[in-house]
Design an enzyme around this catalytic site. Structure first.
Site, PDB file in Angstrom:
ATOM      1  CE  LYS A 194      -4.540   1.603  -0.654  1.00  0.00           C
ATOM      2  NZ  LYS A 194      -4.143   0.410   0.074  1.00  0.00           N
ATOM      3  CB  SER A 238      -4.332   1.546   3.931  1.00  0.00           C
ATOM      4  OG  SER A 238      -3.497   1.106   2.877  1.00  0.00           O
ATOM      5  CB  SER A 262      -0.953   0.016   1.205  1.00  0.00           C
ATOM      6  OG  SER A 262      -1.996  -0.894   1.009  1.00  0.00           O
TER       7      SER A 262
END
Length: 383
Positions: free
Chosen positions: A60, A112, A57
């Site tokens: 992101k 997230s 993640s």
């Protein structure tokens, strides 16, 4: 006997060299890590900085930056069937619902949420596949050479060009660009955020899971990540001792070692602040006022320089030297603004910056008319 002594000395020298290298090693759990100066991109410490690895993640941060640059944050984004089917961790959006882009960004960065990433990607470019192309172009424009993203949320994936992966160095580079965006900082520094869907029937609370924001001095942004392939990952930024640094750790342990990444980051920052400092220097130009002119209507010309103030992020043991390169004279004619020399800033003998020295005024060359006039003047005086 001489041979034995020589071998003995050689072993001692090698041992000293090995010890000197080992003294600067950091015992990290991460398989790859980088800490770099956010302004210059200078690597302060690295471990396998160019090794391509899945990064979960932490992806992101680029998704967020892309949306901030290309979308109206007050627009409503509609949820597709694909977005609603994303795996955990997720907000739990439902097909057909609408959410404000700004709200989805908070869900993306604080909690997230994987479904928020897909809603945003499809809103921005029509499909995840189109968004993938755009975000990879953006990554390339940021100077990342070993990055290929397949998903907007960092979930492991593969396409014709390869698997979803980056490097510790590339990730730190992306973060260095992200922290220049004030909206990005505002989102990632928020501790808690509340919003509703478009119908106002559903209410959500997002909490920031970046533990370093409240537990480490100077941290200004960060993003965690985890998949079974990537392990625990983290990318962040910190300001300490007049230095702004970005850092990343990849594969910093697997369950149950969730705290390894925090320990690794603390070691990286401690190393950087122990070994580096930002030095501000202003060159002394008290002796650089004028220069002699050969065959000019004036004997000397005044000089000026560019900005003499310079700041360098250097090791505390580095030696900085300033050299003035200026000839003893210059030939006429001289034009105002003409470069006649330079001031060099050297670190350990290597040039890091140069500042030009200019002529402050114009000076014409002595020509035939000048000499003719001199002859006339002498003739007049003698008669």
């Amino acid at each position: 006997m001489k041979t034995i002594v020589s071998v003995f000395l050689y072993v001692i020298i090698c041992s000293i060299q090995i010890y000197a290298v080992s003294a600067e090693e950091i015992n990290l759990n991460a398989k790859a890590a980088v800490i770099m100066d956010a302004e210059s991109g200078k690597i302060l410490y690295e471990k396998s900085k160019d090794q391509k690895m899945p990064n979960a993640s932490t992806t992101k941060i680029l998704t967020c930056l892309y949306i901030l640059k290309h979308c109206d944050l007050d627009q409503m984004a509609e949820v597709s069937k694909n977005a609603a089917m994303q795996p955990k961790v997720r907000l739990g959006v439902r097909e057909g619902e609408k959410y404000k882009v700004k709200d989805l960004l908070y869900g993306l960065m604080l909690e997230s949420y994987n479904d928020c990433a897909v809603v945003l990607a499809e809103h921005a470019e029509g499909s995840v596949e189109n968004f993938e192309k755009r975000m990879n172009q953006m990554a390339e424009n940021l100077g990342t050479l070993n990055t290929h993203f397949v998903t907007p949320n960092g979930l492991d994936g593969i396409d014709k060009k390869g698997r979803h992966e980056t490097t510790a160095q590339d990730l730190a580079k992306i973060m260095a660009r992200c922290i220049k965006n004030q909206q990005f900082l505002e989102i990632t520094q928020t501790k808690q955020y509340t919003f509703t869907d478009g119908s106002r029937k559903r209410r959500f609370i997002c909490n920031n899971h970046n533990a370093l924001l409240s537990s480490m001095q100077g941290v200004i942004s960060g993003k965690t990540g985890y998949t079974s392939k990537a392990g625990y990952c983290y990318v962040g930024a910190v300001k300490q001792k007049n230095m702004t640094m970005t850092f990343s750790v990849l594969a910093s342990g697997w369950p149950p070692h969730k705290t390894y990444k925090w320990k690794d980051v603390r070691k990286l920052v401690q190393y950087a602040t122990d070994h580096y400092e930002r030095r501000e220097i202003i060159a002394d130009t008290s002796k650089i006022k004028e220069i002699s002119i050969k065959n000019g209507l004036k004997e000397k010309v005044l000089l000026k320089t560019g900005n003499l103030k310079a700041a360098f992020l250097v090791k505390k043991t580095d030696k900085i030297k300033i050299e003035s390169i200026l000839p003893s004279f210059i030939d006429a004619p001289v034009k105002e603004g003409q470069k006649v020399g330079e001031i060099k800033y050297l670190i350990n003998g290597k040039s890091q910056k140069s500042v030009p020295i200019y002529a402050k005024q114009s000076v014409k060359q002595k020509d035939y008319w000048y000499y003719f006039e001199k002859i006339i003047q002498r003739f007049t005086l003698t008669t």
